[in-house]
Design a protein around this motif. Structure first.
Motif, PDB file in Angstrom:
ATOM      1  N   SER A   1      -2.656 -22.908  28.719  1.00  0.00           N
ATOM      2  CA  SER A   1      -3.670 -22.035  29.147  1.00  0.00           C
ATOM      3  C   SER A   1      -4.909 -22.440  28.675  1.00  0.00           C
ATOM      4  N   GLY A   2      -5.073 -22.961  27.627  1.00  0.00           N
ATOM      5  CA  GLY A   2      -6.175 -23.418  27.093  1.00  0.00           C
ATOM      6  C   GLY A   2      -7.014 -24.370  27.756  1.00  0.00           C
ATOM      7  N   LEU A   3      -6.065 -25.350  28.354  1.00  0.00           N
ATOM      8  CA  LEU A   3      -6.818 -26.527  29.199  1.00  0.00           C
ATOM      9  C   LEU A   3      -7.233 -25.700  30.509  1.00  0.00           C
ATOM     10  N   LEU A   4      -6.496 -24.858  31.053  1.00  0.00           N
ATOM     11  CA  LEU A   4      -6.601 -24.165  32.245  1.00  0.00           C
ATOM     12  C   LEU A   4      -8.080 -23.305  32.178  1.00  0.00           C
ATOM     13  N   SER A   5      -8.127 -22.483  30.857  1.00  0.00           N
ATOM     14  CA  SER A   5      -9.514 -21.886  30.994  1.00  0.00           C
ATOM     15  C   SER A   5     -10.608 -22.682  30.716  1.00  0.00           C
TER      16      SER A   5
ATOM     17  N   TYR B   1       0.033 -26.369  37.234  1.00  0.00           N
ATOM     18  CA  TYR B   1      -0.976 -25.740  38.116  1.00  0.00           C
ATOM     19  C   TYR B   1      -1.192 -25.900  39.621  1.00  0.00           C
ATOM     20  N   SER B   2      -1.480 -24.612  39.964  1.00  0.00           N
ATOM     21  CA  SER B   2      -1.622 -24.398  41.550  1.00  0.00           C
ATOM     22  C   SER B   2      -2.470 -25.615  42.092  1.00  0.00           C
ATOM     23  N   PHE B   3      -3.509 -25.956  41.248  1.00  0.00           N
ATOM     24  CA  PHE B   3      -4.393 -27.193  41.702  1.00  0.00           C
ATOM     25  C   PHE B   3      -4.167 -28.537  41.216  1.00  0.00           C
ATOM     26  N   ARG B   4      -2.933 -28.761  40.554  1.00  0.00           N
ATOM     27  CA  ARG B   4      -2.582 -30.102  40.009  1.00  0.00           C
ATOM     28  C   ARG B   4      -1.139 -30.453  40.005  1.00  0.00           C
ATOM     29  N   GLN B   5      -0.547 -30.731  41.295  1.00  0.00           N
ATOM     30  CA  GLN B   5       0.721 -30.926  41.607  1.00  0.00           C
ATOM     31  C   GLN B   5       0.836 -32.605  41.150  1.00  0.00           C
ATOM     32  N   LYS B   6       1.970 -33.108  40.895  1.00  0.00           N
ATOM     33  CA  LYS B   6       1.975 -34.546  40.515  1.00  0.00           C
ATOM     34  C   LYS B   6       3.664 -34.743  41.028  1.00  0.00           C
TER      35      LYS B   6
ATOM     36  N   VAL C   1      10.561 -12.284  32.739  1.00  0.00           N
ATOM     37  CA  VAL C   1      12.005 -12.590  32.182  1.00  0.00           C
ATOM     38  C   VAL C   1      12.892 -13.341  33.305  1.00  0.00           C
ATOM     39  N   VAL C   2      12.771 -13.013  34.532  1.00  0.00           N
ATOM     40  CA  VAL C   2      13.480 -13.924  35.485  1.00  0.00           C
ATOM     41  C   VAL C   2      12.682 -15.277  35.187  1.00  0.00           C
ATOM     42  N   ASN C   3      12.941 -16.417  35.585  1.00  0.00           N
ATOM     43  CA  ASN C   3      12.523 -17.490  35.303  1.00  0.00           C
ATOM     44  C   ASN C   3      11.213 -17.882  35.690  1.00  0.00           C
ATOM     45  N   SER C   4      10.822 -17.984  36.984  1.00  0.00           N
ATOM     46  CA  SER C   4       9.544 -18.261  37.519  1.00  0.00           C
ATOM     47  C   SER C   4       8.640 -19.188  36.626  1.00  0.00           C
ATOM     48  N   SER C   5       7.335 -18.948  36.826  1.00  0.00           N
ATOM     49  CA  SER C   5       6.320 -19.754  35.968  1.00  0.00           C
ATOM     50  C   SER C   5       5.353 -19.075  35.146  1.00  0.00           C
ATOM     51  N   ILE C   6       5.300 -19.281  33.755  1.00  0.00           N
ATOM     52  CA  ILE C   6       4.262 -18.363  33.074  1.00  0.00           C
ATOM     53  C   ILE C   6       2.802 -19.114  33.471  1.00  0.00           C
ATOM     54  N   ILE C   7       2.926 -20.285  33.893  1.00  0.00           N
ATOM     55  CA  ILE C   7       1.415 -20.815  34.369  1.00  0.00           C
ATOM     56  C   ILE C   7       1.033 -19.716  35.585  1.00  0.00           C
ATOM     57  N   PHE C   8       1.942 -19.248  36.346  1.00  0.00           N
ATOM     58  CA  PHE C   8       1.258 -18.108  37.152  1.00  0.00           C
ATOM     59  C   PHE C   8       0.667 -17.002  36.646  1.00  0.00           C
ATOM     60  N   PHE C   9       0.905 -16.558  35.534  1.00  0.00           N
ATOM     61  CA  PHE C   9       0.342 -15.512  34.652  1.00  0.00           C
ATOM     62  C   PHE C   9      -1.096 -16.121  34.159  1.00  0.00           C
ATOM     63  N   SER C  10      -0.894 -17.048  33.577  1.00  0.00           N
ATOM     64  CA  SER C  10      -2.383 -17.740  33.012  1.00  0.00           C
ATOM     65  C   SER C  10      -3.136 -17.836  34.126  1.00  0.00           C
ATOM     66  N   GLU C  11      -2.706 -18.373  35.005  1.00  0.00           N
ATOM     67  CA  GLU C  11      -3.767 -18.652  36.311  1.00  0.00           C
ATOM     68  C   GLU C  11      -4.606 -17.263  36.620  1.00  0.00           C
ATOM     69  N   CYS C  12      -3.579 -16.308  36.563  1.00  0.00           N
ATOM     70  CA  CYS C  12      -4.192 -14.925  36.988  1.00  0.00           C
ATOM     71  C   CYS C  12      -4.978 -14.517  35.827  1.00  0.00           C
TER      72      CYS C  12
ATOM     73  N   PHE D   1     -13.555 -10.229  23.150  1.00  0.00           N
ATOM     74  CA  PHE D   1     -12.320 -11.264  22.722  1.00  0.00           C
ATOM     75  C   PHE D   1     -11.091 -10.952  23.891  1.00  0.00           C
ATOM     76  N   PHE D   2     -10.848 -12.075  24.420  1.00  0.00           N
ATOM     77  CA  PHE D   2      -9.784 -12.243  25.759  1.00  0.00           C
ATOM     78  C   PHE D   2      -8.510 -13.013  25.084  1.00  0.00           C
ATOM     79  N   CYS D   3      -7.364 -12.476  25.943  1.00  0.00           N
ATOM     80  CA  CYS D   3      -6.143 -13.165  25.286  1.00  0.00           C
ATOM     81  C   CYS D   3      -5.511 -13.680  26.701  1.00  0.00           C
ATOM     82  N   THR D   4      -4.983 -14.754  26.681  1.00  0.00           N
ATOM     83  CA  THR D   4      -3.766 -15.078  27.470  1.00  0.00           C
ATOM     84  C   THR D   4      -2.486 -14.990  27.257  1.00  0.00           C
ATOM     85  N   TYR D   5      -1.654 -14.992  27.871  1.00  0.00           N
ATOM     86  CA  TYR D   5       0.016 -14.760  27.537  1.00  0.00           C
ATOM     87  C   TYR D   5      -0.067 -13.433  26.357  1.00  0.00           C
TER      88      TYR D   5
END
Ligand code: NAP
Length: 645
Positions: free
Chosen positions: A154-158, A201-206, A545-556, A534-538
């Protein structure tokens, strides 16, 4: 609509196309073919994916149907390759809607179309971009300084988003390099449990080498990201934040840090905490922890200097970490005794340790839109598509088993999967079968390796409750004592103690944890009343809970925070924004009610999703699309704006 920049290379041979197609994810292939041809009839036949809980890599499409699609794809791709003017078709919104419905297997609502059109970037959109900030003039943006705490995901994304927006920032991190949890967790077998095409990240696939990467690969991904965006020049490593204090008069935050040289301070108009939820190791609440004379360590502080070869190893815990390291420990140790308090539900995935074949790489890299649909199909299968199976059905009253008919079916599928591996060991099948509904606590993913490991001659899974740690091993409540050479704590993290051990002093010098009094809450998981700017990610209630990706939340979250910065930049440095108490409280009433309607909110099982009082402090109870929508931009009426001197 614009085209995916990918093109089919004119020099690809027929054999190369055929061998790539042999490995294709057929539903994604069918959708890519629609882009290639504009022919919707390709997805209007009876051949349709069946979104399923248990992972079938081809989503229920039969071998014969796969072969038919591959044959058709071969002709179409070959003809696109040979075409003098290769192009992708221009699709209407209605057509994209139909394609989304094809993956989801159900009617699609408008908000999904908007989100997915942006996520798929069919018209070059950025699903997580913050247009509002770009509307504020550049010089006003550059007057703000932001301090980011943490150089993990999340820090790198910010930092990347702030850099794009021209806002000055500094990142501080207690570690010696970037990566956060992927830097700290080095235990053998550490691996992501969300497919990497969504856990990225949505913008950085590899070109991920495997569908689910191991820790070194993820650590490298984040390190490469930091280099690609030239972020290291902004990072102060080995700077551990001890406290953050709001100077109300000036409208700035003052950060105190511990460094190898002593201590230092930093000031900024805005703080973004990116410290995660799972970074403070929790030791079991047992007498004698620390008394063991041999090597003893926590999974997140793995002691690589300890050679486990031929040793008697005791492992406490059967959560996500132990589940991954025990199979590796068992390969070396003479004997491993695993103490299980609560058995996990295991989602079996045949691809969990698989390499991604070359053919799939070719499709991901060259077939227009294939990669984007593949990412979406994972997103659907691992997140939204599973929600119905963990939602409480009113009147369903089988708390030890399930929360609804769909959850009962899910349970049976999970048990069938276990039976495949443990049919020959009814003793293990019995102790490995959870007595709580699936989804009540984190489900674990592998291809059956855990069950295979438990069947090894040198592994013993015990449900003996622990009484205390002794200098030579452990004492159990039944009076048994067991001796070990090494003890490993797979006992998780102090997840509910958000932002600890930092001390955060907001308005009137009130400290955040004291204000929470053990009940961490936030507005949208991001802002806390009395702690302006003061803003917080995660933060609280943003875990999935279901697996998905916490990166989605961070991007939002980062998109929302940048929207807040747009509001601040419009009003000038020294401005602070404080979420209104009533807005925050009403939001949390909704969250608590939502969580009560989910398996994890109803079950009494032990889980790090709850705090000591039993409230769900971690989880988001609704669909991901709802979070995406609510975090598009802040509503200024939710905040009180003030201006410092
Ligand atoms: P965890 O899921 O909290 O597991 C801790 C384990 O220790 C549980 O089995 C717990 O039992 C047990 N335990 C704690 N105190 C005990 C005691 N006194 N006696 C016996 N057992 C005790 O922690 P974790 O395994 O480190 O995983 C935490 C989270 O990190 C995961 O849920 C996941 O979100 C994340 N994670 C992700 C990955 C990945 O993506 N690949 C890998 C590892 C971890 P109870 O269940 O009874 O509490």
């Amino acid at each position: 609509m614009s085209s995916d920049p990918k093109v089919i290379p004119s020099n690809v041979t027929d054999d190369q196309i055929r061998s790539a197609l042999a490995e294709a994810h057929v539903p994604s292939l069918m959708l890519a073919l629609v882009h290639l041809t504009g022919d919707l009839s390709l997805i209007r036949s009876a051949i349709r994916p069946q979104p399923a809980f248990m992972s079938d890599p081809q989503d229920g499409i039969s071998e014969a149907d796969q072969a038919a699609i591959r044959a058709k794809a071969f002709e179409l791709i070959r003809s696109a390759r040979d075409s003098a003017t290769p192009a992708v078709a221009s699709l209407t919104e209605a057509q994209v809607r139909e394609m989304i419905g094809f993956v989801m297997g159900q009617e699609v609502s408008d908000n999904y179309v908007e989100f997915l059109t942006a996520e798929l970037s069919v018209a070059g959109e950025d699903a997580y971009g913050q247009p509002n900030l770009h509307r504020v003039n550049v010089s006003d943006r550059s007057k703000f300084t932001v301090i980011i705490i943490g150089a993990g995901m999340s820090g790198l994304l910010s930092a990347i988003r702030l850099q794009e927006a021209g806002i000055p920032f500094v990142i501080v991190d207690k570690n010696a390099d970037v990566g956060g949890t992927w830097f700290e967790n080095t235990y053998p077998g550490c691996r992501v449990d969300s497919g990497n095409h969504v856990y990225s990240y949505s913008f950085r696939q590899k070109n991920w080498p495997q569908y689910f990467s191991s820790q070194p690969v993820l650590r490298e991904y984040f390190a490469d990201t930091a280099s690609a965006y030239d972020l290291r020049q902004h990072i102060r490593f080995q700077h551990e934040v001890i406290s953050a204090r709001l100077d109300e008069k000036r409208g700035v935050w003052v950060i105190d840090m511990k460094t190898p040289e002593g201590s230092t301070q930093l000031e900024g108009h805005v703080v973004i905490s990116c410290v995660g939820q799972l970074n403070q190791p929790a030791m079991p609440k047992l007498p004698g922890v620390g008394a063991f004379k041999g090597p003893a360590f926590h999974s997140a502080r793995w002691d690589h200097s300890v050679d486990l070869t031929g040793k008697r190893v005791g492992v406490i815990g059967t959560g996500g970490s132990a589940f991954q390291f025990v199979p590796h420990v068992a390969e070396k140790a003479a004997k491993v005794t695993v103490f299980q308090r609560t058995p996990p539900w295991v989602l079996l995935n045949r691809q969990y340790f698989s390499e991604i074949p070359q053919g799939v790489h070719w499709l991901l890299n060259h077939l227009p839109y294939y990669a984007r649909w593949y990412r979406f199909s994972l997103f659907w299968k691992s997140a939204e598509g599973m929600l119905a199976a963990v939602t409480v059905e009113p009147g369903w009253n089988r708390p030890e088993r399930s929360v609804s008919e769909a959850n009962e079916t899910f349970r049976q599928q999970l048990i069938d999967g276990m039976q495949e591996h443990l049919a020959d060991r009814p003793d293990l099948l019995e102790v490995c079968t959870p007595n709580y509904p699936p989804g009540s606590k984190r489900m674990l993913v592998d291809d059956g390796k855990w069950f295979k490991t438990l069947k090894r001659d040198n592994v013993k899974l015990t449900t003996n409750a622990l009484r205390e740690i002794t200098p030579t091993g452990v004492a159990c409540k039944d009076g048994q004592t067991l001796e070990f050479d090494v003890l490993i704590y797979g006992t998780g993290f102090k997840a509910s103690e958000f932002l600890t051990p930092m001390r955060i002093y907001g308005k009137d010098g009130v400290e955040l944890h004291e204000a929470w009094a053990g009940e961490p809450r936030a507005f949208q998981g991001i802002t806390f009343p009395g702690f302006p700017n003061f803003f917080c990610t995660y933060g609280p209630n943003t875990n999935i809970v279901v697996n998905s990706s916490i990166i989605f939340f961070s991007e939002c979250e980062v998109r929302y925070i940048l929207g807040c910065l747009a509001e601040l930049a419009k009003r000038g440095p020294g401005t602070t924004m404080d979420v209104k108490r009533d807005v925050h409280d009403a939001y949390n009433v909704r969250i608590d009610a939502g969580n009560k309607g989910m398996a994890w909110g109803q079950s009494g099982v032990n889980t790090w999703y709850k705090n000591a009082s039993g409230r769900i402090t971690q989880n988001w109870p609704f669909t991901l699309i709802e979070y995406w929508e609510q975090s598009k931009q802040p509503d200024p009426s939710h905040y009180q704006f003030s201006k410092g001197a």
